[in-house]
Design a protein around this motif. Structure first.
Motif, PDB file in Angstrom:
ATOM      1  N   ILE A  28      -7.216  -2.551  -2.572  1.00  0.00           N
ATOM      2  CA  ILE A  28      -6.620  -1.150  -1.954  1.00  0.00           C
ATOM      3  C   ILE A  28      -5.170  -1.566  -1.105  1.00  0.00           C
ATOM      4  CG2 ILE A  28      -8.885  -0.151  -1.661  1.00  0.00           C
ATOM      5  CD1 ILE A  28      -8.983  -1.194   1.263  1.00  0.00           C
ATOM      6  N   ARG A  29      -4.600  -2.536  -1.631  1.00  0.00           N
ATOM      7  CA  ARG A  29      -3.442  -2.937  -1.027  1.00  0.00           C
ATOM      8  C   ARG A  29      -2.467  -1.851  -1.549  1.00  0.00           C
ATOM      9  NH1 ARG A  29      -1.620  -8.211  -2.187  1.00  0.00           N
ATOM     10  NH2 ARG A  29      -2.889  -7.616  -4.024  1.00  0.00           N
ATOM     11  N   ASP A  30      -1.143  -1.727  -0.869  1.00  0.00           N
ATOM     12  CA  ASP A  30      -0.102  -0.693  -1.480  1.00  0.00           C
ATOM     13  C   ASP A  30       0.289  -1.266  -3.002  1.00  0.00           C
ATOM     14  OD1 ASP A  30       2.771  -2.116  -1.512  1.00  0.00           O
ATOM     15  OD2 ASP A  30       1.564  -2.913   0.255  1.00  0.00           O
ATOM     16  N   PRO A  31       0.710  -0.310  -3.757  1.00  0.00           N
ATOM     17  CA  PRO A  31       1.051  -0.579  -5.085  1.00  0.00           C
ATOM     18  C   PRO A  31       1.937  -1.931  -5.210  1.00  0.00           C
ATOM     19  CG  PRO A  31       0.926   1.846  -4.782  1.00  0.00           C
ATOM     20  CD  PRO A  31       0.959   0.967  -3.500  1.00  0.00           C
ATOM     21  N   HIS A  44      -6.034  -1.746  -9.125  1.00  0.00           N
ATOM     22  CA  HIS A  44      -5.836  -1.198  -7.973  1.00  0.00           C
ATOM     23  C   HIS A  44      -6.312   0.128  -7.723  1.00  0.00           C
ATOM     24  CE1 HIS A  44      -2.396   0.788  -5.675  1.00  0.00           C
ATOM     25  NE2 HIS A  44      -2.689  -0.176  -4.886  1.00  0.00           N
ATOM     26  N   ASP A  46      -6.439   3.582  -4.991  1.00  0.00           N
ATOM     27  CA  ASP A  46      -5.855   4.437  -4.257  1.00  0.00           C
ATOM     28  C   ASP A  46      -6.180   5.743  -4.235  1.00  0.00           C
ATOM     29  OD1 ASP A  46      -4.445   5.480  -6.256  1.00  0.00           O
ATOM     30  OD2 ASP A  46      -2.473   4.687  -6.002  1.00  0.00           O
ATOM     31  N   ASN A  47      -5.759   6.763  -3.501  1.00  0.00           N
ATOM     32  CA  ASN A  47      -6.065   8.068  -3.359  1.00  0.00           C
ATOM     33  C   ASN A  47      -6.055   8.680  -4.810  1.00  0.00           C
ATOM     34  OD1 ASN A  47      -6.829   7.789  -0.657  1.00  0.00           O
ATOM     35  ND2 ASN A  47      -4.882   8.447  -0.052  1.00  0.00           N
ATOM     36  N   THR A  48      -5.513   8.285  -5.590  1.00  0.00           N
ATOM     37  CA  THR A  48      -5.269   8.970  -6.872  1.00  0.00           C
ATOM     38  C   THR A  48      -6.102   8.681  -7.920  1.00  0.00           C
ATOM     39  OG1 THR A  48      -3.275   7.760  -7.600  1.00  0.00           O
ATOM     40  CG2 THR A  48      -2.906   9.843  -6.466  1.00  0.00           C
ATOM     41  N   SER A  49      -6.639   7.036  -7.741  1.00  0.00           N
ATOM     42  CA  SER A  49      -7.298   6.488  -8.681  1.00  0.00           C
ATOM     43  C   SER A  49      -8.741   6.458  -8.275  1.00  0.00           C
ATOM     44  CB  SER A  49      -6.824   5.119  -9.271  1.00  0.00           C
ATOM     45  OG  SER A  49      -6.619   4.370  -8.020  1.00  0.00           O
ATOM     46  N   CYS A  67      -8.580  -5.959   0.609  1.00  0.00           N
ATOM     47  CA  CYS A  67      -7.326  -5.613   1.233  1.00  0.00           C
ATOM     48  C   CYS A  67      -6.687  -6.692   1.868  1.00  0.00           C
ATOM     49  CB  CYS A  67      -7.527  -4.576   2.328  1.00  0.00           C
ATOM     50  SG  CYS A  67      -8.544  -5.509   3.618  1.00  0.00           S
TER      51      CYS A  67
END
Length: 109
Positions: A28-31, A44, A46-49, A67
């Motif tokens: 869940i870290r940044d891209p 990865h 995130d809110n979109t995946s 994380c």
């Protein structure tokens, strides 16, 4: 009410990966951080995946949330457990600790 996820120490994860135990690593870290290095086999998140993960991953598939330092992964793991996943883990120490302990098990570009 007991917490719906469990803590996972890096040595246990190392053992599971060595045994090729079926599990899904979610990072869940940044891209950018994910692109610069992650545990092999991670996807990865995130809110979109996250919707696709919840929709397409079997609820009996163990999830290991990664994380930076093992803090925000606990909230994400609790949330995923609330979505119906039966076996959810938060990696203690996060990716930073993992990369320090197991530099040979980090996928870099």
């Amino acid at each position: 009410m007991s917490q719906a996820f469990e803590h996972l120490d890096p040595s246990t994860l190392q053992q599971w990966l060595g045994e090729q135990r079926p599990l899904q690593l979610v990072d869940i870290r940044d891209p950018l951080s994910f692109a610069q290095g992650h545990i092999p086999g991670s996807r990865h998140l995130d809110n979109t995946s996250v919707a696709e993960l919840v929709e397409k991953t079997p609820s009996d598939m163990p999830l290991v949330v990664v994380c930076y330092h093992g803090h925000s992964s606990q909230q994400a793991a609790a949330w995923l457990a609330g979505q119906g996943f039966g076996e959810v883990y938060s990696l203690d120490g996060g990716f930073v600790d993992w990369a320090h302990r197991h530099p040979d098990h980090v996928l870099k570009p």
